[in-house]
Motif scaffolding. Structure first.
Motif, short mmCIF file in Angstrom:
data_model
loop_
_atom_site.label_atom_id
_atom_site.label_comp_id
_atom_site.label_asym_id
_atom_site.label_seq_id
_atom_site.Cartn_x
_atom_site.Cartn_y
_atom_site.Cartn_z
N ILE A 37 -21.02 43.06 -47.01
CA ILE A 37 -21.83 41.86 -47.23
C ILE A 37 -21.96 41.07 -45.93
N ASP A 38 -20.87 40.92 -45.20
CA ASP A 38 -20.91 40.16 -43.94
C ASP A 38 -21.85 40.80 -42.93
N GLU A 39 -21.83 42.13 -42.84
CA GLU A 39 -22.72 42.84 -41.91
C GLU A 39 -24.18 42.69 -42.32
N LEU A 40 -24.44 42.79 -43.62
CA LEU A 40 -25.81 42.61 -44.12
C LEU A 40 -26.29 41.18 -43.85
N HIS A 41 -25.43 40.22 -44.09
CA HIS A 41 -25.76 38.81 -43.84
C HIS A 41 -26.11 38.58 -42.38
N ALA A 42 -25.29 39.11 -41.49
CA ALA A 42 -25.51 38.93 -40.05
C ALA A 42 -26.78 39.64 -39.58
N ALA A 43 -27.02 40.83 -40.09
CA ALA A 43 -28.15 41.63 -39.62
C ALA A 43 -29.48 41.18 -40.21
N LEU A 44 -29.47 40.80 -41.48
CA LEU A 44 -30.71 40.51 -42.18
C LEU A 44 -31.00 39.02 -42.34
N GLY A 45 -29.98 38.20 -42.18
CA GLY A 45 -30.17 36.76 -42.31
C GLY A 45 -30.37 36.27 -43.73
N LEU A 46 -30.04 37.10 -44.70
CA LEU A 46 -30.14 36.70 -46.10
C LEU A 46 -28.85 36.02 -46.54
N LYS A 47 -28.98 35.05 -47.43
CA LYS A 47 -27.79 34.37 -47.96
C LYS A 47 -26.93 35.37 -48.71
N LYS A 48 -25.62 35.17 -48.63
CA LYS A 48 -24.70 36.09 -49.30
C LYS A 48 -24.92 36.12 -50.81
N LEU A 49 -25.22 34.99 -51.41
CA LEU A 49 -25.48 34.96 -52.85
C LEU A 49 -26.68 35.83 -53.19
N THR A 50 -27.71 35.78 -52.36
CA THR A 50 -28.88 36.62 -52.54
C THR A 50 -28.51 38.09 -52.38
N LEU A 51 -27.72 38.39 -51.38
CA LEU A 51 -27.29 39.78 -51.14
C LEU A 51 -26.50 40.33 -52.33
N TYR A 52 -25.60 39.53 -52.87
CA TYR A 52 -24.83 39.99 -54.03
C TYR A 52 -25.76 40.34 -55.19
N SER A 53 -26.76 39.51 -55.42
CA SER A 53 -27.71 39.76 -56.51
C SER A 53 -28.53 41.02 -56.25
N LEU A 54 -29.02 41.18 -55.03
CA LEU A 54 -29.80 42.37 -54.68
C LEU A 54 -28.97 43.63 -54.78
N LEU A 55 -27.75 43.57 -54.30
CA LEU A 55 -26.86 44.74 -54.35
C LEU A 55 -26.46 45.08 -55.78
N GLN A 56 -26.32 44.07 -56.61
CA GLN A 56 -26.00 44.33 -58.02
C GLN A 56 -27.15 45.10 -58.66
N THR A 57 -28.38 44.72 -58.35
CA THR A 57 -29.54 45.43 -58.88
C THR A 57 -29.59 46.86 -58.34
N LEU A 58 -29.36 47.03 -57.05
CA LEU A 58 -29.41 48.36 -56.45
C LEU A 58 -28.30 49.27 -56.97
N THR A 59 -27.12 48.72 -57.23
CA THR A 59 -26.04 49.54 -57.78
C THR A 59 -26.29 49.87 -59.25
N ALA A 60 -26.89 48.95 -59.98
CA ALA A 60 -27.19 49.19 -61.39
C ALA A 60 -28.22 50.29 -61.57
N THR A 61 -29.08 50.47 -60.58
CA THR A 61 -30.10 51.52 -60.65
C THR A 61 -29.67 52.79 -59.91
N ASP A 62 -28.40 52.83 -59.51
CA ASP A 62 -27.80 54.00 -58.85
C ASP A 62 -28.45 54.35 -57.51
N LEU A 63 -29.04 53.38 -56.84
CA LEU A 63 -29.59 53.61 -55.51
C LEU A 63 -28.55 53.33 -54.43
N VAL A 64 -27.61 52.47 -54.76
CA VAL A 64 -26.54 52.08 -53.83
C VAL A 64 -25.22 52.16 -54.57
N GLU A 65 -24.19 52.53 -53.84
CA GLU A 65 -22.84 52.62 -54.40
C GLU A 65 -21.92 51.70 -53.61
#
Length: 83
Positions: A37-65
């Protein structure tokens, strides 16, 4: 797997993602192989809360683990399931 085949699979995965933020995160993970999360935040400039939500969606659809604090792209088959 050939580069052309892998490119087609990644395009298929991207076509299933409707959120531009989720596509950005997915592409970053695909290019970097893994990130926290910290690396994504630093690289993409997205808020961590937003990243957690996006990653939850990506993991729920089995695109990210998630492996502990690290997120990685799942390899996708042509049928759209995990390899």
């Amino acid at each position: 797997m050939t580069n052309t085949h892998q490119h087609q699979l990644e395009c298929n995965a991207l076509s299933t993602i409707t959120s531009s933020g989720a596509k950005l995160v997915y592409l970053y993970l695909w290019l970097e192989n893994e990130a926290t999360i910290d690396e994504l935040h630093a690289a993409l400039g997205l808020k961590k809360l937003t990243l957690y939500s996006l990653l939850q969606t990506l993991t729920a659809t089995d695109l990210v683990e998630r492996d502990g604090p690290v997120y990685v792209c799942q390899e996708q088959t042509a049928a759209g399931g995990n390899a």
